[in-house]
Design a protein around this motif. Structure first.
Motif, PDB file in Angstrom:
ATOM      1  N   ILE A  89       0.836  -1.201   0.000  1.00  0.00           N
ATOM      2  CA  ILE A  89       0.000   0.000   0.000  1.00  0.00           C
ATOM      3  C   ILE A  89       0.872   1.252   0.000  1.00  0.00           C
ATOM      4  O   ILE A  89       0.603   2.225  -0.721  1.00  0.00           O
ATOM      5  CB  ILE A  89      -0.951  -0.020   1.211  1.00  0.00           C
ATOM      6  N   GLU A  90       1.938   1.219   0.775  1.00  0.00           N
ATOM      7  CA  GLU A  90       2.825   2.386   0.864  1.00  0.00           C
ATOM      8  C   GLU A  90       3.463   2.706  -0.487  1.00  0.00           C
ATOM      9  O   GLU A  90       3.471   3.866  -0.927  1.00  0.00           O
ATOM     10  CB  GLU A  90       3.910   2.128   1.913  1.00  0.00           C
ATOM     11  N   VAL A 108       0.802   4.068  -2.926  1.00  0.00           N
ATOM     12  CA  VAL A 108       0.452   5.459  -2.625  1.00  0.00           C
ATOM     13  C   VAL A 108       1.553   6.401  -3.090  1.00  0.00           C
ATOM     14  O   VAL A 108       1.278   7.478  -3.646  1.00  0.00           O
ATOM     15  CB  VAL A 108       0.176   5.624  -1.116  1.00  0.00           C
ATOM     16  N   LYS A 137      -8.400  -0.523   2.496  1.00  0.00           N
ATOM     17  CA  LYS A 137      -7.272   0.227   3.061  1.00  0.00           C
ATOM     18  C   LYS A 137      -6.458   0.898   1.964  1.00  0.00           C
ATOM     19  O   LYS A 137      -5.993   2.036   2.119  1.00  0.00           O
ATOM     20  CB  LYS A 137      -6.376  -0.716   3.876  1.00  0.00           C
ATOM     21  N   LEU A 138      -6.270   0.201   0.846  1.00  0.00           N
ATOM     22  CA  LEU A 138      -5.531   0.783  -0.273  1.00  0.00           C
ATOM     23  C   LEU A 138      -6.268   1.998  -0.823  1.00  0.00           C
ATOM     24  O   LEU A 138      -5.654   3.062  -1.045  1.00  0.00           O
ATOM     25  CB  LEU A 138      -5.346  -0.258  -1.371  1.00  0.00           C
ATOM     26  N   GLN A 197      -8.410   3.890   0.686  1.00  0.00           N
ATOM     27  CA  GLN A 197      -8.335   4.973   1.681  1.00  0.00           C
ATOM     28  C   GLN A 197      -6.978   5.656   1.652  1.00  0.00           C
ATOM     29  O   GLN A 197      -6.869   6.879   1.766  1.00  0.00           O
ATOM     30  CB  GLN A 197      -8.625   4.422   3.075  1.00  0.00           C
ATOM     31  N   GLY A 198      -5.907   4.840   1.454  1.00  0.00           N
ATOM     32  CA  GLY A 198      -4.572   5.422   1.360  1.00  0.00           C
ATOM     33  C   GLY A 198      -4.428   6.317   0.148  1.00  0.00           C
ATOM     34  O   GLY A 198      -3.802   7.405   0.228  1.00  0.00           O
ATOM     35  N   ASN A 217      -6.521   9.626   0.669  1.00  0.00           N
ATOM     36  CA  ASN A 217      -5.941  10.591   1.608  1.00  0.00           C
ATOM     37  C   ASN A 217      -4.938  11.526   0.950  1.00  0.00           C
ATOM     38  O   ASN A 217      -4.609  12.580   1.505  1.00  0.00           O
ATOM     39  CB  ASN A 217      -5.267   9.861   2.770  1.00  0.00           C
ATOM     40  N   THR A 218      -4.416  11.146  -0.221  1.00  0.00           N
ATOM     41  CA  THR A 218      -3.450  12.006  -0.920  1.00  0.00           C
ATOM     42  C   THR A 218      -4.126  12.854  -1.998  1.00  0.00           C
ATOM     43  O   THR A 218      -3.455  13.590  -2.712  1.00  0.00           O
ATOM     44  CB  THR A 218      -2.364  11.145  -1.592  1.00  0.00           C
TER      45      THR A 218
END
Length: 861
Positions: A579-580, A583, A834-835, A837-838, A841-842
């Motif tokens: 995910i990191e 993103v 979760k992905l 949402q990540g 958020n950007t």
């Protein structure tokens, strides 16, 4: 206690562990790197294979069975153990099927108890002298494992006997199951102590060790592992009554190759895999194969054979010829009918003797001319059922002999004692007919031995004064419920429960013309002599090598706890989506495309409520607010349902019914794919599907605007699958000239227009972006089923064809670890959320699409 690597496995599988001593470290330890000895026997925690890469050496076969092919006794005078090879053991004869350069190591228990203080010395001697690795089970474990779970629960169940009441079999006992798992763990420790991962093939035998593959596969992901079941495998209705049914089933599926004596047994196993695990099988160039989490598990159907040389050597003994002459003299003028069986409830002894009694009743002319000689092998158990079977057999024999016998004629001769091989071979050679009347049996080699003994040998013929070219005859009356019955096509097959029919079959066999007896004998002897135990071992070994060939071409992950452990084998480039990193790539990009499936991706497949969660709606709204993003939900569901569920996301694109209907945002109109709107074919398809729905309980039809889908997930798995195949063939035949595609998916049969797929609609959306100068430098595509695989493939194809030199970061991701064309995976729907949402958020909220992009999707086509 058990080793650390498997402590949690045993705890979860069977509750508290039995008190098991550590495996003695007296055996040679495996060298993995020059000068370094590795703890490969499981005393350290490791699920990988890196610590067992061994130096090249010659090929080895590790044969694992409940008992070693050894006989042993302790010399009371010197107090030392003496062991010798058991030349009658089929395990010992397997070597004839391997190349002379192959080293064979046996792993198993001894048939006699060895005191703990002597085990180290005995273990070392057996390994050095016989290449045998002894597994010493504590006495209480051995009793519960072998006499308890194996003989009282597995063995009766596999022979179709259910414990309907306490007097009719033993009920499931969790303590006995715990001992079974503990014993298999001890076997696993011994195999780990001698294994050379790259060179060794492991061949496990019979139902005593059905969870051993799970232990070995968990420790060595790329172990080359085969299993052969020597007993029947019951129908799914019987097998599914076992409380630990899945643990045993998954144990077998952790092998590369599983062998059965007959197709019936394999078919029952496949049915269990289908009903309990949802697995489907197919034939791959003559081999039956199961696709199991990216691994291919092969099934082999081949009955075991006998060792011709061993049996012929016994026939050549002077003692055999002398005994044969004695028997011939004793029964001169009479036709001998022979039976050789173990004393247990499944061998049909009483049914056979009752059939013989009926024969004497129906054909009085046979009195004084025929004799049934029944040899009873020593019972392997001592339970109540064995005692009852023995009493019934003796009572029936006594009644027949009293009624039909005379001072010089005994109709039934019961030999209930250990019979030497030479004596048994003499009876085989003497008998006019052999009857095997078991109500259920794994293989039963008695008919094979009888046929070979009737063929005789030149040496035996010489001793008896028989001409070498004299005709050979034999007749067999075989139960249709034994493993060797399909192989011996010249035998008279019977239902052992039908006493009248068995009696008539025996009469036909003994009154058959000599010419017909010769033809049947010749056919049987040719098969038996060409399909001996060496052929069986060689064939299984070759298929195991073939099944293990691709072990190093995939990456492996172990999943599941306890005895539910299984291995997922996937492409070397397949890995979890970070995910990191995704993103960060999203943040670096300027133009983005995101394609999402719906069921199984945004909403769990098992969920009754199909509305998206508030978290999903929030993330999608945020992502759609960025004008640099093109977001599409691409689903097989109808447009009305998707419009309702995703109504809050005004700027979200939707492709419904696999792309037949498409809109770019909430304010735009629905556009069709541009294909023909002629759906007249539905008038042909719907009545056919309705017919199959009426005849298949649990099935239903889903009517879409562009497609018709027949579902059978709630039907009987075997019948539903069978009906789906028939429906597929039926529809393909009647729709051959229609512009449609008939697909069979997971528990569905779907008919839809040609040119409609998730892959095509994804390609069209990307092509439109390229034409408008909005070539994406970031693409995320997530789905979970077969239809989504087309998206993964089409994205790369479309973007690689663009003229732009810019590079695009593509994150094609499937939900769940399974074989896929995607490069990445996420474990479950919550990870997808979760992905999103990540990414959301950007994203800074801005107006969505410029007016120049709000055009008809039809123009793209």
């Amino acid at each position: 206690m058990g080793s650390k690597s498997f402590g949690n496995l045993l705890d979860l599988a069977s509750g508290n562990l039995l008190d098991i001593p550590q495996t003695p470290r007296s055996l040679p330890r495996v060298m993995t790197v020059p000068g370094i000895i590795s703890d490969v026997d499981g005393y350290g925690i490791s699920d990988g294979d890196s610590d067992v890469i061994s130096l090249p050496c010659r090929e080895r076969k590790i044969i694992v069975a409940n008992f070693l092919p050894l006989n042993g006794k302790k010399d009371s005078e010197i107090g030392k153990w003496k062991f010798s090879l058991d030349n009658d053991s089929p395990l010992l004869h397997l070597k004839d099927g391997f190349s002379p350069e192959t080293e064979v190591i046996y792993v198993g228990s001894l048939k006699t108890h060895v005191d703990v203080s002597e085990q180290d010395e005995v273990s070392q001697n057996l390994f050095e002298e016989f290449n045998c690795v002894a597994t010493f089970l504590p006495q209480d474990v051995h009793k519960k494992f072998y006499l308890g779970f194996c003989k009282q629960q597995l063995w009766p169940l596999f022979h179709y006997m259910l414990p309907m009441c306490p007097d009719h079999g033993e009920r499931f006992d969790r303590g006995l199951w715990q001992a079974y798992v503990s014993a298999n763990k001890i076997f696993a420790d011994k195999v780990m102590g001698v294994i050379n991962l790259e060179e060794d093939y492991i061949w496990i035998h019979d139902y005593h060790l059905m969870v051993l593959p799970t232990f070995l596969r968990r420790r060595f992901h790329r172990v080359k592992l085969g299993f052969f079941l020597h007993s029947p495998f019951p129908s799914s209705e019987i097998y599914r009554t076992l409380p630990v049914r899945e643990e045993l089933l998954r144990g077998l599926l952790n092998c590369d190759l599983i062998g059965f004596h007959t197709f019936d047994y394999a078919r029952h196993f496949l049915s269990c895999c289908c009903r309990m695990l949802g697995l489907e099988y197919e034939s791959k160039r003559g081999h039956i194969a199961l696709d199991y989490l990216g691994r291919t598990v092969f099934l082999k159907i081949l009955p075991i054979g006998i060792h011709m040389g061993r049996l012929e050597s016994v026939l050549n003994l002077p003692a055999t010829a002398d005994k044969l002459k004695e028997i011939q003299e004793k029964y001169r003028g009479k036709k001998v009918i022979l039976g050789v069986d173990d004393m247990d409830i499944f061998k049909g002894l009483s049914l056979k003797i009752l059939a013989f009694e009926h024969l004497l009743q129906q054909y009085p002319s046979m009195l004084g001319k025929i004799v049934l000689i029944q040899i009873v092998n020593p019972a392997r158990g001592s339970g109540k059922d064995v005692q009852e079977a023995k009493k019934e057999t003796y009572d029936t024999v006594k009644r027949i002999n009293e009624r039909y016998g005379s001072p010089d004629y005994e109709p039934v001769v019961l030999i209930d004692r250990p019979v030497p091989r030479f004596e048994k071979s003499a009876y085989y050679a003497m008998a006019e007919c052999c009857v095997v009347n078991a109500v259920r049996d794994g293989m039963n080699l008695v008919p094979y031995k009888y046929t070979v003994c009737r063929q005789g040998t030149p040496s035996m013929d010489k001793s008896l004064g028989v001409s070498d070219d004299s005709p050979r005859t034999s007749t067999l009356v075989l139960s249709e419920f034994i493993g060797c019955s399909p192989s011996l096509s010249g035998a008279i097959r019977v239902n052992p429960w039908d006493v009248d029919a068995v009696a008539d079959s025996i009469y036909s066999a003994i009154t058959m013309s000599d010419f017909e007896k010769q033809l049947r004998h010749k056919k049987h002897f040719h098969y038996i002599s060409t399909h001996d135990v060496a052929y069986w071992a060689r064939s299984f070994s070759q298929d195991l090598e073939r099944a293990s060939r691709d072990h190093y071409s995939k990456r492996c992950w172990g999943v599941g706890w306890g005895l539910g452990f299984r291995l997922v084998a996937l492409s070397p480039n397949f890995r979890r989506l970070s995910i990191e990193q995704t993103v960060n790539a999203y943040r670096r990009s300027s133009k983005r495309a995101i394609f999402l499936d719906y069921d199984g991706t945004l909403v769990p497949e098992s969920s009754i409520v199909k509305d998206p969660s508030a978290e999903v709606i929030s993330a999608l709204k945020s992502l759609c607010s960025d004008p640099n993003n093109t977001i599409f939900i691409i689903s097989g569901r109808g447009k009305d349902s998707l419009s309702e569920w995703l109504a809050p996301c005004g700027n979200l694109g939707i492709a419904a019914e696999h792309g037949y209907f498409t809109r770019w945002n909430k304010s735009s109109d629905w556009e069709t794919s541009g294909l023909s709107d002629d759906l007249e074919w539905k008038k042909v398809v719907e009545p056919i599907m309705r017919l199959y729905t009426e005849t298949t309980d649990g099935s239903n039809i889903e009517a879409k605007e562009s497609a018709l889908v027949w579902h059978h997930q709630d039907a009987d798995p075997d019948f539903g699958s069978c009906q789906a195949k028939e429906l597929l063939d039926h529809l393909e035949t009647v729709l051959v000239n229609e512009p449609v595609i008939v697909n069979r998916g997971h528990q569905i049969v779907e008919v839809k227009p040609q040119g409609v797929s998730k892959g095509l609609v994804t390609g069209k959306i990307l092509s439109r972006m390229l034409e408008d100068g909005r070539a994406p430098d970031f693409v995320v595509c997530i789905g979970d089923d077969r239809s989504d695989e087309e998206m993964f493939e089409n994205i790369s194809t479309t973007l690689s064809a663009q003229s732009s030199s810019m590079s695009t970061e593509i994150f094609a991701c499937t939900v769940g670890r399974k074989p896929s064309k995607a490069k990445y995976f996420l474990d479950e729907v919550s990870d997808v959320v979760k992905l999103l949402q990540g990414l959301a958020n950007t994203t800074s909220p801005k107006p969505r699409y410029p007016s120049h992009l709000r055009v008809s999707f039809e123009s793209v086509v």
